[in-house]
Design a protein around this motif. Structure first.
Motif, mmCIF file in Angstrom:
data_model
loop_
_atom_site.group_PDB
_atom_site.id
_atom_site.type_symbol
_atom_site.label_atom_id
_atom_site.label_comp_id
_atom_site.label_asym_id
_atom_site.label_seq_id
_atom_site.Cartn_x
_atom_site.Cartn_y
_atom_site.Cartn_z
ATOM 1 N N GLU A 189 0.825 -1.210 0.000
ATOM 2 C CA GLU A 189 0.000 0.000 0.000
ATOM 3 C C GLU A 189 0.862 1.263 0.000
ATOM 4 N N LEU A 190 2.187 1.086 0.054
ATOM 5 C CA LEU A 190 3.068 2.245 0.195
ATOM 6 C C LEU A 190 3.417 2.807 -1.176
ATOM 7 N N ARG A 191 2.611 3.774 -1.616
ATOM 8 C CA ARG A 191 2.821 4.287 -2.962
ATOM 9 C C ARG A 191 3.863 5.400 -3.000
ATOM 10 N N ALA A 216 1.126 19.724 6.488
ATOM 11 C CA ALA A 216 2.384 19.102 6.034
ATOM 12 C C ALA A 216 2.421 19.020 4.507
ATOM 13 N N ARG A 217 1.296 18.688 3.912
ATOM 14 C CA ARG A 217 1.288 18.562 2.444
ATOM 15 C C ARG A 217 1.415 19.917 1.768
ATOM 16 N N GLU A 218 0.886 20.950 2.413
ATOM 17 C CA GLU A 218 1.088 22.296 1.862
ATOM 18 C C GLU A 218 2.575 22.649 1.806
ATOM 19 N N ARG A 255 6.012 14.561 2.183
ATOM 20 C CA ARG A 255 5.310 13.334 1.826
ATOM 21 C C ARG A 255 4.640 12.789 3.081
ATOM 22 N N VAL A 256 3.428 12.297 2.950
ATOM 23 C CA VAL A 256 2.664 11.862 4.130
ATOM 24 C C VAL A 256 2.246 10.389 3.994
ATOM 25 N N ILE A 257 2.633 9.608 4.984
ATOM 26 C CA ILE A 257 2.174 8.215 5.064
ATOM 27 C C ILE A 257 1.204 8.107 6.233
ATOM 28 N N ALA A 258 0.044 7.541 6.000
ATOM 29 C CA ALA A 258 -0.922 7.338 7.084
ATOM 30 C C ALA A 258 -0.859 5.892 7.562
ATOM 31 N N ILE A 259 -0.887 5.712 8.867
ATOM 32 C CA ILE A 259 -1.101 4.385 9.452
ATOM 33 C C ILE A 259 -2.514 4.430 10.005
ATOM 34 N N CYS A 260 -3.389 3.601 9.474
ATOM 35 C CA CYS A 260 -4.815 3.781 9.751
ATOM 36 C C CYS A 260 -5.507 2.433 9.804
ATOM 37 N N ASN A 261 -6.598 2.368 10.568
ATOM 38 C CA ASN A 261 -7.339 1.110 10.667
ATOM 39 C C ASN A 261 -8.624 1.119 9.835
ATOM 40 N N THR A 262 -8.981 2.273 9.285
ATOM 41 C CA THR A 262 -10.292 2.379 8.647
ATOM 42 C C THR A 262 -10.141 2.624 7.149
ATOM 43 N N ASN A 263 -10.520 1.622 6.387
ATOM 44 C CA ASN A 263 -10.408 1.703 4.925
ATOM 45 C C ASN A 263 -11.107 2.931 4.376
ATOM 46 N N GLY A 264 -10.414 3.675 3.546
ATOM 47 C CA GLY A 264 -11.047 4.772 2.833
ATOM 48 C C GLY A 264 -11.426 5.963 3.684
ATOM 49 N N ALA A 265 -10.921 6.043 4.916
ATOM 50 C CA ALA A 265 -11.240 7.199 5.761
ATOM 51 C C ALA A 265 -10.548 8.452 5.204
ATOM 52 N N THR A 266 -10.917 9.602 5.752
ATOM 53 C CA THR A 266 -10.421 10.866 5.206
ATOM 54 C C THR A 266 -8.896 10.978 5.269
ATOM 55 N N ILE A 267 -8.309 10.603 6.400
ATOM 56 C CA ILE A 267 -6.853 10.778 6.548
ATOM 57 C C ILE A 267 -6.070 9.945 5.523
ATOM 58 N N PRO A 268 -6.354 8.653 5.365
ATOM 59 C CA PRO A 268 -5.634 7.931 4.298
ATOM 60 C C PRO A 268 -5.923 8.489 2.904
ATOM 61 N N GLU A 287 -6.344 11.530 2.108
ATOM 62 C CA GLU A 287 -5.598 12.771 1.897
ATOM 63 C C GLU A 287 -4.091 12.586 2.087
ATOM 64 N N SER A 288 -3.638 11.335 2.216
ATOM 65 C CA SER A 288 -2.207 11.078 2.381
ATOM 66 C C SER A 288 -1.626 10.550 1.072
ATOM 67 N N ASP A 289 -0.292 10.579 0.955
ATOM 68 C CA ASP A 289 0.345 10.054 -0.259
ATOM 69 C C ASP A 289 0.322 8.534 -0.257
ATOM 70 N N ALA A 290 0.307 7.946 0.917
ATOM 71 C CA ALA A 290 0.359 6.490 1.010
ATOM 72 C C ALA A 290 -0.251 6.071 2.333
ATOM 73 N N VAL A 291 -0.585 4.795 2.424
ATOM 74 C CA VAL A 291 -1.223 4.322 3.656
ATOM 75 C C VAL A 291 -0.742 2.910 3.982
ATOM 76 N N ILE A 292 -0.561 2.667 5.269
ATOM 77 C CA ILE A 292 -0.370 1.295 5.747
ATOM 78 C C ILE A 292 -1.589 1.002 6.617
ATOM 79 N N TYR A 293 -2.418 0.091 6.168
ATOM 80 C CA TYR A 293 -3.586 -0.267 6.972
ATOM 81 C C TYR A 293 -3.181 -1.273 8.052
ATOM 82 N N THR A 294 -3.797 -1.107 9.230
ATOM 83 C CA THR A 294 -3.448 -2.002 10.337
ATOM 84 C C THR A 294 -4.268 -3.301 10.304
ATOM 85 N N HIS A 295 -5.381 -3.322 9.587
ATOM 86 C CA HIS A 295 -6.202 -4.537 9.430
ATOM 87 C C HIS A 295 -6.613 -5.165 10.766
#
Ligand code: F6R
Length: 369
Positions: free
Chosen positions: A38-40, A119-121, A125-138, A140-148
């Motif tokens: 998921e790390l784009r 930060a993006r302004e 580069r922003v990587i989100a670590i998130c548990n919720t698929n498709g939430a706002t923070i991931p 609006e981030s460049d990449a995401v690592i989902y915690t599943h």
């Protein structure tokens, strides 16, 4: 849907071996390399990074504190951790070479969202670590690592926290691998150890009854409770205190053990309950320093509840109660040390008759700044 548990929180505490296993699932290639699909962000870009800034709130911030120790150790890239609500409003120094890592279980926390927009302004580069698929923070981030970890319903974060810590380790190891750092060679060994953590967390849960018994006993008093830790045990102490505040409404504080004599030791009275997270015995002096802290507070009358590796005779000698932890390396210890503290808070709040899943004044995701 609570699967026989009284609270979602308790169910989620007991789901942690599986949640952690799910965070780790599918991260290794056939060639034995860590892959974060998921790390784009390209490896070239990650090699150019010269600073990492972690921003988050609450328990997610404490996960970030744990991450700082691991990421700096493995990658030798400077890593700061900051509360999202502070970061945004102090004109932080960030540029295109900064990697901002944001941690949010819900992916909707307003303070955290504002921080990553800022930060993006600045072209970070922003990587989100998130548990919720498709939430706002991931989104609006460049990449995401989902915690599943699966949905977390209890307001107090448990499996959310533990899986965030795991995702941070994965990110740190991935960066070490990509950047070819010294610890790049150790990635294998650490990965093996990470894969053994679900069983170790299960072992802690299997032995939880004495912790519950302690919680039921302590529910009868209104004493303040203190938590001490050092190194990665420090954020664990803060997390233990936060759980107790949130659901048991008790005055609870976490301290860095080394700070004791700089002030906090003054609050220790006869029978003050103090939880102490003891690092494993090792090459460094961490373990011995914490053991001498236990000795100090015990001499002042504290009731010491010591979380230490099983068979740690030095730590046990100053303990009124020992909560044994499975053997693991210092950096990974939060994954086992946080669990009894979550269970303790859950049981104590239950014994006090509180609504553990919906504590007063709190919402699951804080969507206002
Ligand atoms: C603690 C807790 C809160 C959250 C914080 C961040 O048990 O639930 O402190 O950790 O509000 O929430 P997320 O991770 O959703 O951004």
């Amino acid at each position: 849907e609570k699967q026989g548990h009284d609270w979602f929180m308790r169910k989620e505490i007991f789901e942690q071996p599986k949640a952690v296993a799910d965070t780790l699932l599918g991260r290794w290639s056939d060639r034995g390399e860590l892959v974060l699909d998921e790390l784009r962000i390209s490896p070239e870009e990650l090699r150019r990074i010269n600073k990492i800034v972690i921003v988050a709130c609450g328990s997610s911030f404490y996960a970030g504190m744990v991450a700082k120790y691991a990421i700096e150790h493995w990658t030798r890239v400077a890593c700061e951790v900051e509360l999202a609500s502070e970061f945004r409003y102090r004109d932080p120094i960030i540029d295109p070479m900064t990697l901002v890592v944001t941690i949010s279980q819900s992916g909707e926390t307003a303070d955290t969202l504002m921080a990553i927009r800022h930060a993006r302004e600045q072209q970070a580069r922003v990587i989100a670590i998130c548990n919720t698929n498709g939430a706002t923070i991931p989104r609006e981030s460049d990449a995401v690592i989902y915690t599943h970890a699966g949905p977390e319903i209890g307001v107090a974060s448990t499996k959310g926290f533990l899986t965030q810590v795991v995702a941070c380790y994965l990110l740190g190891l991935y960066l070490a691998q990509v950047r070819g750092m010294k610890y790049g060679d150790e990635v294998h060994a650490i990965v093996d150890e990470l894969n053994s953590m679900p069983d170790k967390i299960q072992a802690v849960l299997d032995g939880i009854e004495p912790v519950y018994k302690l919680a039921r006993k302590m529910a009868m008093s209104e004493d303040a409770v203190f938590f001490l830790g050092r190194h990665v045990g420090y954020p664990v102490a803060l997390e233990g205190a936060l759980k107790l505040k949130e659901i048991a409404y008790l005055h609870a504080e976490g301290f860095a053990a080394g700070e004791l004599k700089h002030g906090p030791i003054a609050v220790i009275e006869q029978d003050t309950p103090v939880f102490v997270v003891v690092p494993p015995e090792g090459r460094d002096q961490l373990h011995d320093k914490v053991v001498s802290n236990i000795e100090e507070i015990r001499a002042r009358g504290a009731r010491t509840i010591v979380l230490a590796e099983e068979g740690d005779a030095a730590a046990e000698s100053f303990a009124d109660m020992v909560i044994p932890l499975p053997k693991c390396s210092t950096l990974l210890q939060p994954l086992v040390a946080a669990v009894p503290l979550q269970a303790f808070a859950c049981e104590l709040a239950t014994a006090k008759g509180h609504d553990v899943d919906q504590p007063r004044n709190l919402a699951k995701s804080v969507t206002v700044e």
